[in-house]
Design an enzyme around this catalytic site. Structure first.
Site, PDB file in Angstrom:
ATOM      1  N   CYS A  10     -21.041  14.900   0.350  1.00 61.71           N
ATOM      2  CA  CYS A  10     -20.828  16.286  -0.074  1.00 61.71           C
ATOM      3  C   CYS A  10     -22.040  16.817  -0.846  1.00 61.71           C
ATOM      4  O   CYS A  10     -23.103  16.985  -0.274  1.00 61.71           O
ATOM      5  CB  CYS A  10     -19.527  16.379  -0.866  1.00 61.71           C
ATOM      6  N   TYR A  11     -21.928  17.016  -2.177  1.00 60.65           N
ATOM      7  CA  TYR A  11     -23.099  17.449  -2.961  1.00 60.65           C
ATOM      8  C   TYR A  11     -24.239  16.436  -2.769  1.00 60.65           C
ATOM      9  O   TYR A  11     -25.400  16.803  -2.605  1.00 60.65           O
ATOM     10  CB  TYR A  11     -22.702  17.534  -4.440  1.00 60.65           C
ATOM     11  N   LYS A  33      -4.018   3.468  -9.493  1.00 58.62           N
ATOM     12  CA  LYS A  33      -2.606   3.105  -9.493  1.00 58.62           C
ATOM     13  C   LYS A  33      -2.290   1.880  -8.621  1.00 58.62           C
ATOM     14  O   LYS A  33      -1.611   0.965  -9.068  1.00 58.62           O
ATOM     15  CB  LYS A  33      -1.802   4.305  -8.993  1.00 58.62           C
ATOM     16  N   GLY A  87     -20.034  16.932  -6.197  1.00 55.27           N
ATOM     17  CA  GLY A  87     -20.155  17.578  -7.501  1.00 55.27           C
ATOM     18  C   GLY A  87     -19.820  19.041  -7.377  1.00 55.27           C
ATOM     19  O   GLY A  87     -19.880  19.597  -6.277  1.00 55.27           O
ATOM     20  N   SER A 104       5.285   4.141 -22.349  1.00 59.28           N
ATOM     21  CA  SER A 104       5.881   5.371 -21.841  1.00 59.28           C
ATOM     22  C   SER A 104       7.064   5.035 -20.947  1.00 59.28           C
ATOM     23  O   SER A 104       7.945   5.843 -20.722  1.00 59.28           O
ATOM     24  CB  SER A 104       4.844   6.145 -21.033  1.00 59.28           C
ATOM     25  N   GLY A 105       7.054   3.810 -20.429  1.00 63.96           N
ATOM     26  CA  GLY A 105       8.109   3.444 -19.492  1.00 63.96           C
ATOM     27  C   GLY A 105       7.570   3.409 -18.075  1.00 63.96           C
ATOM     28  O   GLY A 105       8.223   2.941 -17.160  1.00 63.96           O
ATOM     29  N   GLY A 106       6.360   3.900 -17.889  1.00 68.45           N
ATOM     30  CA  GLY A 106       5.761   3.910 -16.557  1.00 68.45           C
ATOM     31  C   GLY A 106       5.091   2.579 -16.240  1.00 68.45           C
ATOM     32  O   GLY A 106       5.033   1.675 -17.072  1.00 68.45           O
ATOM     33  N   VAL A 107       4.588   2.501 -15.009  1.00 67.79           N
ATOM     34  CA  VAL A 107       3.980   1.259 -14.520  1.00 67.79           C
ATOM     35  C   VAL A 107       2.735   0.897 -15.340  1.00 67.79           C
ATOM     36  O   VAL A 107       2.521  -0.266 -15.687  1.00 67.79           O
ATOM     37  CB  VAL A 107       3.558   1.438 -13.032  1.00 67.79           C
ATOM     38  N   ASP A 108       1.932   1.920 -15.672  1.00 67.27           N
ATOM     39  CA  ASP A 108       0.644   1.637 -16.324  1.00 67.27           C
ATOM     40  C   ASP A 108       0.819   0.954 -17.677  1.00 67.27           C
ATOM     41  O   ASP A 108       0.190  -0.056 -17.969  1.00 67.27           O
ATOM     42  CB  ASP A 108      -0.161   2.930 -16.525  1.00 67.27           C
ATOM     43  N   SER A 109       1.699   1.531 -18.516  1.00 66.25           N
ATOM     44  CA  SER A 109       1.831   0.936 -19.846  1.00 66.25           C
ATOM     45  C   SER A 109       2.501  -0.431 -19.753  1.00 66.25           C
ATOM     46  O   SER A 109       2.220  -1.328 -20.532  1.00 66.25           O
ATOM     47  CB  SER A 109       2.571   1.860 -20.808  1.00 66.25           C
ATOM     48  N   HIS A 161     -15.608  14.100   2.969  1.00 66.79           N
ATOM     49  CA  HIS A 161     -15.288  13.011   2.034  1.00 66.79           C
ATOM     50  C   HIS A 161     -14.674  11.801   2.751  1.00 66.79           C
ATOM     51  O   HIS A 161     -13.488  11.815   3.064  1.00 66.79           O
ATOM     52  CB  HIS A 161     -14.310  13.525   0.969  1.00 66.79           C
ATOM     53  N   GLU A 175     -14.050   9.064   1.393  1.00 67.28           N
ATOM     54  CA  GLU A 175     -13.286   8.268   0.421  1.00 67.28           C
ATOM     55  C   GLU A 175     -11.828   8.706   0.290  1.00 67.28           C
ATOM     56  O   GLU A 175     -11.008   7.950  -0.192  1.00 67.28           O
ATOM     57  CB  GLU A 175     -13.983   8.290  -0.943  1.00 67.28           C
TER      58      GLU A 175
END
Ligand code: XMP
Length: 593
Positions: free
Chosen positions: A77-78, A364, A50, A215-220, A162, A164
């Site tokens: 961390c925090y 992603k 944090g 949008s043309g990206g992978v996500d959409s 970290h 992660e």
């Protein structure tokens, strides 16, 4: 379902921790410290990082009876500091803030370091540190700058660094060791999550239709396919807004891809002129994002009104985890940037229940896995990610020709640091966005180059980048130049068609020359408001290796190849110096904005 709860203290990596735990085959859920209650399903608890100091009066606390329940707790961390404080330890506010790679020496008989070697390379990002622990606690790792880099007792574990982020090479093993303290079961995966997502879409949509902004990206693309499989082709409609910030031929290629996949319900809206008009002379990155986001919603809304005359629609967004968390996931998280799908207008629609974001829990690489599970072609699912606001965040705008900051002292200090690396450098009179220790930064990049007879090496560049950024408060990013850099003049630069076309050309050449390099996860090409001694505009290439955009390392390109591609680009008229970004994320973000 048995799960590990990740208590979110506002750190930038909270969701990444959750994600890593899921990668280990255990369901994880993010919970708020103020509302968290233990129940029978919770088999482990992780306190996240944090941005605050544990000693601050208004710092996040948690009202949890940690003594009387038998659940293992890991503090990161925090969280590591907070847990120490809760059991009676002490925290010291550090003079030396530490961001970046650190070597630690660990006790190999400690539970979290089981199976690992004594020396470990880890990623630190902190100001304070634990200076005292209760008697029954064992210090399990130390670094040069802090004695208590890790601790454990029977059921409590703390890591100052970290585990992660991918920079901590064996972080996954440390998390795996913690998970093993909680359970031996491993049964969560994207395949089973797919069905859950499809069911959730069906439940929310009922008999309404869906509109998706492509949008043309992978996500959409993955969000679209998921919706189609949930409610059927005939109930999904998609709109692609051509903002003028797409790459060369991108909108055309998107249409071709969807045609190949057999999707027909697509409408393209040409909006370039409108975007350029609204963004004329806007310089501030946050303001640019907000205008782009608002216009996007206005245009989409107009379309939705038309569509809604016939049917009732819900808007689908391909938002993924990083988009939501960098906009500030908890009230104490620092704002890194406002993503275009988290501007006020969108937030309002979300509250009204008019938006669904089916993949917003995923990162992603999980989105890519889901895309493959849905049967989408490999070449589409593995395209480089491209941000919603497109090239608009890759033109660093400026309305000045003289900088107001005086950094002569810092530049002198920079060159003192660079002596040990046989390098020279200068601080650039521009700013770019970065992220350090859970906070957004907006500082200067510095450009560095090797002295004439020095031998070039990536080890030196990496070490130099981390050292300079740690030592110089005014610098959050380092770029490398193959050649010594002459005088650079700050120049006015706005989002105008001519500049964007030039950027599109540079980007297209560089992409063509690097498309086959699999290790490059994404490669923004950035136009800078800097003119070299020949009055030509300068650029930056930012090839990164990443898994999920939450952290990234620098792709180490062969120097001769780099020289070759730069000279190809410089054949275009008016193209000046081309620098290579050598900053990891953190402290630099992937995009410059
Ligand atoms: P940063 O610059 O924060 O980027 O390291 C992380 C990833 O997110 C992408 N990005 C965006 N994607 N809308 C998007 O859809 C945005 O506003 C946006 N900003 C950054 C970026 O390209 C990288 O992959």
């Amino acid at each position: 379902m048995k799960k590990i709860a990740i208590v979110d203290f506002g750190g930038q990596y909270t969701h990444l921790i959750a994600r890593r735990i899921r990668d280990l085959g255990i369901y994880s859920e993010i919970v708020h410290p103020e509302s968290f209650e233990v129940n029978d399903d919770i088999i482990g608890i992780i306190f996240s990082g944090g941005p605050q100091s544990v000693n601050a009066e208004d710092a996040f606390r948690i009202n949890l009876d940690i003594v009387n329940n038998n659940i293992p707790i890991l503090g990161i961390c925090y969280g590591h500091q907070l847990l120490a404080k809760m059991v009676g330890g002490e925290i010291e506010s550090g003079e030396n803030k530490e961001y970046g790679f650190t070597n630690i020496t660990c006790q190999t008989d400690a539970i979290l370091f089981n199976g690992l070697e004594k020396e470990q390379k880890v990623w630190m990002s902190h100001g304070d540190h634990v200076c005292k622990l209760p008697k029954d606690f064992k210090i399990t790792a130390s670094s040069d700058s802090i004695k208590i880099a890790a601790y454990e007792s029977e059921k409590y574990f703390g890591l100052q660094f970290h585990p992660e982020v991918t920079h901590t090479k064996n972080g996954m093993q440390m998390l795996e060791n913690f998970v093993t303290c909680c359970t031996n079961e491993r049964n969560w995966n994207v395949k089973s999550f797919k069905q859950q997502l499809i069911n959730e879409i069906r439940e929310k949509v009922k008999n309404r239709k869906l509109v998706l902004l492509l949008s043309g990206g992978v996500d959409s693309l993955v969000a679209l396919e998921l919706c189609i499989q949930a409610v059927g082709n005939e109930n999904v409609y998609s709109i692609h807004i051509d903002t003028g910030f797409m790459r060369l031929n991108e909108s055309k290629e998107i249409l071709e891809h969807f045609d190949e996949l057999g999707f027909k319900n697509i409408k393209i809206i040409e909006a370039e002129e409108q975007y350029l008009k609204e963004l004329y002379c806007v310089v501030d990155p946050e303001e640019k994002r907000k205008i782009i986001g608002k216009l996007f919603v206005d245009i989409a809304n107009k379309e939705l009104v038309e569509l809604s005359k016939k049917d009732e629609f819900l808007l689908v967004q391909g938002t993924i985890y990083p988009d939501t968390i960098e906009s500030g996931s908890t009230d104490k998280a620092a704002l890194i940037k406002t993503h275009h799908n988290r501007v006020n207008e969108i937030e309002k629609l979300i509250k009204e229940g008019k938006i669904i974001e089916p993949i917003k829990e995923l990162y992603k690489d999980e989105v890519r896995k889901l895309g493959e599970e849905l049967g989408l072609p490999h070449k589409l699912v593995h395209r480089h990610p491209f941000p919603g606001p497109g090239l608009a965040i890759r033109v660093i705008c400026s309305d000045k020709t003289e900088t107001e900051d005086d950094y002569t002292k810092e530049e002198k200090y920079l060159n003192e640091i660079l002596l040990e690396f046989d390098m020279q450098g200068k601080i650039l009179p521009i700013k770019s966005v970065g992220v350090q220790g859970d906070f957004r930064t907006y500082h200067h990049p510095a450009v560095v180059w090797f002295k004439e007879d020095a031998s070039k090496s990536w080890n030196v560049l990496n070490e130099c980048s981390s050292k300079v950024i740690n030592k110089l408060k005014t610098v959050n990013r380092l770029v490398y130049s193959l050649e010594p850099v002459g005088d650079l003049q700050l120049a006015k630069l706005f989002l105008e068609k001519q500049n964007l076309d030039e950027l599109r050309n540079v980007d297209a050449i560089l992409r063509k020359r690097t498309d086959d390099i699999k290790a490059i996860w994404q490669m923004p090409v950035v136009q800078l408001p800097l003119r070299n001694t020949e009055d030509k505009l300068c650029y930056v290439i930012r090839p990164v290796c990443s898994m999920d955009a939450m952290s990234a390392s620098v792709y180490e390109m062969d120097f001769d190849y780099l020289k070759d591609i730069i000279s190809e680009v410089q054949k275009i008229e008016n193209i000046g110096d081309i620098f290579y970004d050598i900053t990891t994320k953190p402290p630099g973000t992937i995009e410059w904005e």
